[in-house]
Design an enzyme around this catalytic site. Structure first.
Site, PDB file in Angstrom:
ATOM      1  N   SER A  47       0.803  -1.226   0.000  1.00  0.00           N
ATOM      2  CA  SER A  47       0.000   0.000   0.000  1.00  0.00           C
ATOM      3  C   SER A  47       0.834   1.274   0.000  1.00  0.00           C
ATOM      4  O   SER A  47       0.317   2.340  -0.329  1.00  0.00           O
ATOM      5  CB  SER A  47      -0.926   0.017   1.219  1.00  0.00           C
ATOM      6  OG  SER A  47      -0.177  -0.047   2.421  1.00  0.00           O
ATOM      7  N   ASP A 345      -3.497   8.178   8.154  1.00  0.00           N
ATOM      8  CA  ASP A 345      -4.537   7.359   8.782  1.00  0.00           C
ATOM      9  C   ASP A 345      -4.001   6.462   9.892  1.00  0.00           C
ATOM     10  O   ASP A 345      -4.672   5.530  10.319  1.00  0.00           O
ATOM     11  CB  ASP A 345      -5.249   6.507   7.727  1.00  0.00           C
ATOM     12  CG  ASP A 345      -4.306   5.563   6.995  1.00  0.00           C
ATOM     13  OD1 ASP A 345      -3.125   5.488   7.369  1.00  0.00           O
ATOM     14  OD2 ASP A 345      -4.753   4.888   6.042  1.00  0.00           O
ATOM     15  N   HIS A 348      -0.550   4.874   7.078  1.00  0.00           N
ATOM     16  CA  HIS A 348       0.058   5.473   5.895  1.00  0.00           C
ATOM     17  C   HIS A 348       0.319   6.956   6.142  1.00  0.00           C
ATOM     18  O   HIS A 348      -0.287   7.564   7.031  1.00  0.00           O
ATOM     19  CB  HIS A 348      -0.859   5.303   4.678  1.00  0.00           C
ATOM     20  CG  HIS A 348      -1.313   3.892   4.475  1.00  0.00           C
ATOM     21  ND1 HIS A 348      -2.543   3.447   4.913  1.00  0.00           N
ATOM     22  CD2 HIS A 348      -0.697   2.833   3.901  1.00  0.00           C
ATOM     23  CE1 HIS A 348      -2.670   2.157   4.614  1.00  0.00           C
ATOM     24  NE2 HIS A 348      -1.565   1.761   4.016  1.00  0.00           N
TER      25      HIS A 348
END
Length: 381
Positions: A47, A345, A348
């Site tokens: 991610s 968040d 990340h």
């Protein structure tokens, strides 16, 4: 005529240092990799680098909706409020943003992004041997390599054509492996238990890098892991009243030492690759120190000093991260200015943090990629 007081020499010097610091961060970095003459960039990973593969595969993913992508005014599948490090690396190289492999309408003339949110280095089957059963995606590094080679087999006219084409590209092999550890930690395993997995995770990354070299890659960056003890998700999960558990940057020392161990073994593996493939350039991507630089200089870079380890999009606790309520849930608020936060968040980073990390990273890898030699050689030919 009234006399005027001159500024103290120390004050003037401090101001000059700050100005020089900002010039270092911004000056000429945007296109520093352009002299490397990369024709394309190919990205593997999770991610940290996914520009939309996860949401192509799963349109109901929380990354497919706001507030993710709010800087763009629309969700793009990136796990941030905006751009990622790979976007800034592409900008520096003069390459358009990389479209995700699973976007069949994407433009692939300048490379491809195979990274997938939640991806692991080891396969789910191999992780099961370590009693890691919670693996939310089947997309591992080997699956991404299968995608890559399927693409090359479709677009290249035999091995010689691929060798010529890929020899002019930059290959980013990761960051990958972080989720192998995350899933083990979140399943309740201790640091010592997870530490026994590290050699196999690193060996998986090494073998993947060899496969990429086998397809003609000559310039590769293999990034290491972040200092995971500095992230809100882990600061929340492992919060303790024991002040000795934290370092001077208020990060959890034991978790950061775990990342250091992974990165040490990874750098050893890269050294072995260099010996085995002396004609290729394999560079370690130091995400660990890039983030520590960012955290230690955050006050000079315009970040909110009282929120350095608080998530922008989150709720609850000292780190604005809830273990049961995550960014994207309807009742989870978003901070007014993500540019003042490092963490987006809790897991990340924000676009601004990624931009500055990419700045540090590009300046670190540029001389190691031997771009000036390549440019002068090309012009001589």
């Amino acid at each position: 005529m009234a006399s005027s007081k001159s500024s103290p020499p120390g004050f003037v010097f401090s101001i000059l240092i700050i100005i020089s610091f900002f010039n270092f961060v911004t000056c000429n970095n945007q296109h520093i990799l352009s002299s490397c003459n990369f024709d394309a960039i190919y990205q593997l990973g999770d991610s940290i680098a996914d520009t939309g593969n996860d949401v192509q595969d799963n349109p109901s993913s929380k990354f497919a909706r706001l507030p993710y992508g709010e800087t763009f005014k629309k969700a793009t599948g990136r796990c941030s409020d905006g751009l990622l490090m790979i976007d800034y690396i592409a900008l520096s190289a003069g390459i358009p943003f990389l479209d995700p492999y699973l976007n069949k309408d994407g433009l692939f003339d300048y490379g491809l992004n195979f990274a997938f949110a939640g991806a692991t280095a080891m396969s789910a089957e191999d992780l099961a041997k370590w009693n890691v059963s919670f693996v939310p995606t089947s997309i591992s590094l080997s699956r991404q390599l299968d995608w890559m080679f399927s693409y090359f087999n479709t677009t290249c006219r035999g091995n010689k054509d691929c060798f010529k084409k890929n020899g002019k590209a930059l290959f980013m092999v990761g960051e990958i492996g972080g989720n192998d550890y995350n899933y083990a930690f979140w399943q309740g395993k201790t640091i010592e238990e997870v530490k026994t997995m590290v050699p196999e995770v690193v060996e998986t990354i090494k073998q993947a890098t060899k496969r990429v070299i086998g397809y003609g890659a000559t310039r590769l960056v293999v990034p290491g892991n972040f200092p995971i003890g500095c992230f809100p998700v882990n600061l929340t999960k492992y919060q303790t009243n024991d002040s000795t558990a934290y370092d001077e940057l208020h990060c959890l020392k034991e978790l950061n030492n775990f990342s250091i161990y992974h990165n040490y073994l990874l750098q050893q593996a890269i050294a072995e690759l260099k010996e085995e493939h002396p004609d290729e350039t394999v560079v370690y991507g130091d995400y660990y120190n890039a983030f520590l630089w960012l955290l230690s200089k955050a006050d000079l870079l315009g970040f909110d000093p009282i929120s350095l380890q608080k998530a922008c999009c989150g709720i609850g606790g000292d780190y604005n991260y809830g273990l049961s309520s995550w960014c994207g849930d309807p009742k989870v608020p978003v901070c007014e200015n993500p540019n003042e936060r490092l963490s987006w968040d809790g897991v990340h980073l924000t676009q601004r943090a990624y931009e500055l990390m990419a700045t540090w990273l590009v300046r670190d890898i540029y001389p190691k990629l031997q771009c000036e030699y390549i440019v002068s050689y090309s012009s001589a030919v």
